[in-house]
Design a protein around this motif. Structure first.
Motif, PDB file in Angstrom:
ATOM      1  N   VAL A  50       0.857  -1.182   0.000  1.00 29.73           N
ATOM      2  CA  VAL A  50       0.000   0.000   0.000  1.00 29.73           C
ATOM      3  C   VAL A  50       0.894   1.232   0.000  1.00 29.73           C
ATOM      4  N   THR A  51       0.619   2.140  -0.915  1.00 31.03           N
ATOM      5  CA  THR A  51       1.395   3.374  -0.996  1.00 31.03           C
ATOM      6  C   THR A  51       0.611   4.529  -0.383  1.00 31.03           C
ATOM      7  N   CYS A  55      -3.622   5.269   0.000  1.00 31.29           N
ATOM      8  CA  CYS A  55      -4.282   5.767   1.209  1.00 31.29           C
ATOM      9  C   CYS A  55      -4.982   7.096   0.944  1.00 31.29           C
ATOM     10  N   GLU A  56      -4.324   7.969   0.211  1.00 32.40           N
ATOM     11  CA  GLU A  56      -4.897   9.278  -0.106  1.00 32.40           C
ATOM     12  C   GLU A  56      -6.163   9.134  -0.942  1.00 32.40           C
ATOM     13  N   ARG A  78     -10.310  10.695  10.590  1.00 35.33           N
ATOM     14  CA  ARG A  78     -10.265   9.535   9.690  1.00 35.33           C
ATOM     15  C   ARG A  78      -8.811   9.179   9.442  1.00 35.33           C
ATOM     16  N   GLU A  79      -8.467   7.935   9.679  1.00 34.54           N
ATOM     17  CA  GLU A  79      -7.113   7.450   9.414  1.00 34.54           C
ATOM     18  C   GLU A  79      -7.204   6.321   8.389  1.00 34.54           C
ATOM     19  N   VAL A  80      -6.375   6.386   7.364  1.00 33.11           N
ATOM     20  CA  VAL A  80      -6.298   5.325   6.362  1.00 33.11           C
ATOM     21  C   VAL A  80      -4.837   4.905   6.296  1.00 33.11           C
ATOM     22  N   SER A  81      -4.583   3.611   6.500  1.00 30.15           N
ATOM     23  CA  SER A  81      -3.196   3.156   6.507  1.00 30.15           C
ATOM     24  C   SER A  81      -3.091   1.695   6.099  1.00 30.15           C
ATOM     25  N   SER A  82      -1.851   1.270   5.926  1.00 28.38           N
ATOM     26  CA  SER A  82      -1.567  -0.148   5.717  1.00 28.38           C
ATOM     27  C   SER A  82      -1.503  -0.796   7.101  1.00 28.38           C
TER      28      SER A  82
END
Length: 94
Positions: A50-51, A55-56, A78-82
């Motif tokens: 995941v880059t 995530c963006e 909101r958090e989006v991550s690997s």
């Protein structure tokens, strides 16, 4: 059994289904969605990693989607991550 319509659980269920679709559009798998302590956390995975761009993209799509669903009467982060190296295992194949 699906949650009762009109409840917070039902809205989270619908949101998860829609977020799953958005993640898949970016070629990612949505491993987990959790809302705890005012933080909505989305965990993505992808076979080749995941880059930040993934995530963006998912974060922007999630923001628009959650606005349409009128999700979150209060402020939230909101958090989006690997999943990271110390990732919890969500499925048997993990």
């Amino acid at each position: 059994m699906p949650p009762q319509a009109g409840t917070a659980e039902a809205l989270l269920h619908v949101g998860k289904v829609c977020l799953l679709w958005e993640a898949e559009r970016c070629g990612c798998e949505l491993l987990n969605v959790e809302f705890k302590g005012g933080v909505l956390r989305l965990i993505l995975d992808r076979p080749d990693g995941v880059t930040l761009s993934h995530c963006e993209t998912v974060s922007k799509q999630a923001s628009a989607l959650l606005d349409v669903l009128d999700w979150g009467e209060r402020r939230y982060v909101r958090e989006v991550s690997s999943p990271g190296l110390d990732r919890p295992l969500y499925e048997p194949r993990d």
